[in-house]
Design an enzyme around this catalytic site. Sequence first.
Site, PDB file in Angstrom:
ATOM      1  N   LYS A   9      77.662  83.712  73.038  1.00 19.06           N
ATOM      2  CA  LYS A   9      77.816  84.892  73.896  1.00 19.06           C
ATOM      3  C   LYS A   9      79.007  84.698  74.844  1.00 19.06           C
ATOM      4  CE  LYS A   9      72.862  85.913  73.433  1.00 19.06           C
ATOM      5  NZ  LYS A   9      71.559  86.099  74.129  1.00 19.06           N
ATOM      6  N   TYR A  49      71.121  94.874  68.996  1.00 24.02           N
ATOM      7  CA  TYR A  49      69.930  94.695  69.828  1.00 24.02           C
ATOM      8  C   TYR A  49      69.057  95.960  69.871  1.00 24.02           C
ATOM      9  CZ  TYR A  49      71.302  90.087  71.718  1.00 24.02           C
ATOM     10  OH  TYR A  49      71.600  88.748  71.879  1.00 24.02           O
ATOM     11  N   ARG A 102      70.125  75.861  75.013  1.00 24.40           N
ATOM     12  CA  ARG A 102      69.828  76.542  76.280  1.00 24.40           C
ATOM     13  C   ARG A 102      69.241  75.585  77.306  1.00 24.40           C
ATOM     14  NH1 ARG A 102      67.121  81.791  73.314  1.00 24.40           N
ATOM     15  NH2 ARG A 102      69.031  83.029  73.010  1.00 24.40           N
ATOM     16  N   ASN A 112      72.200  83.257  78.628  1.00 25.76           N
ATOM     17  CA  ASN A 112      71.626  82.156  77.836  1.00 25.76           C
ATOM     18  C   ASN A 112      72.490  81.696  76.657  1.00 25.76           C
ATOM     19  OD1 ASN A 112      71.053  84.321  76.195  1.00 25.76           O
ATOM     20  ND2 ASN A 112      68.826  84.062  76.202  1.00 25.76           N
ATOM     21  N   HIS A 115      72.985  83.314  70.674  1.00 26.90           N
ATOM     22  CA  HIS A 115      72.014  84.125  69.942  1.00 26.90           C
ATOM     23  C   HIS A 115      71.717  83.491  68.592  1.00 26.90           C
ATOM     24  CE1 HIS A 115      70.213  87.367  67.589  1.00 26.90           C
ATOM     25  NE2 HIS A 115      71.110  87.081  66.660  1.00 26.90           N
ATOM     26  N   GLU A 126      71.994  90.973  60.229  1.00 27.92           N
ATOM     27  CA  GLU A 126      72.983  90.737  61.285  1.00 27.92           C
ATOM     28  C   GLU A 126      74.314  90.226  60.720  1.00 27.92           C
ATOM     29  OE1 GLU A 126      70.824  88.241  64.045  1.00 27.92           O
ATOM     30  OE2 GLU A 126      69.432  89.863  64.527  1.00 27.92           O
TER      31      GLU A 126
END
Length: 149
Positions: A9, A49, A102, A112, A115, A126
Amino acid sequence: VEETYIMIKPDGVQRGLVGEIISRFEKKGFKLTGLKLFQCPKELAQEHYKDLQSKPFFPKLIDYITSGPVVCMAWEGVGVVASARKLIGATNPLNAEPGTIRGDLAVQTGRNVVHGSDSPENGKREIALWFKEGELCEWAPVQEPWLKE
Ligand code: GTP
Ligand code: MG
């Protein structure tokens, strides 16, 4: 074969954690089949999402994911979906075990760093969503006989 979509991310990219995070999957022994740095458009983040669209944090989540470039990855291997989720750790980094990504590298659910797909079906969905045909690479790692009997 089982595949999972892993994404570093924007906080992971900004904090210089790209190499560290890729290393964990690489060292584990999974096969990388797709990799790119990418500025995600809002529509794609919303589609990715979409199961969370009714949650109060959804707008913040979309702002977060589109706030800077992400690193998109496709990884392949037997059991890769569940194993990657274990390597990543709990959604709330304060609950994530030490030794997980994490658990070692983050402090807040809203930051965090990474993904991972939550099922083999979503892994396929995805990867198809984030990669175009021709961006994925089928190859035979030379270390394979040393990873699998
Ligand atoms: P992903 O691998 O990113 O899908 O995380 P996850 O599967 O561990 O959690 P989930 O799919 O339930 O939520 C997706 C993402 O939304 C999380 O990783 C967080 O970045 C964000 N998120 C989830 N719950 C909250 C929350 O309560 N507050 C905020 N700010 N973000 C949240
Ligand atoms: Mg999830």
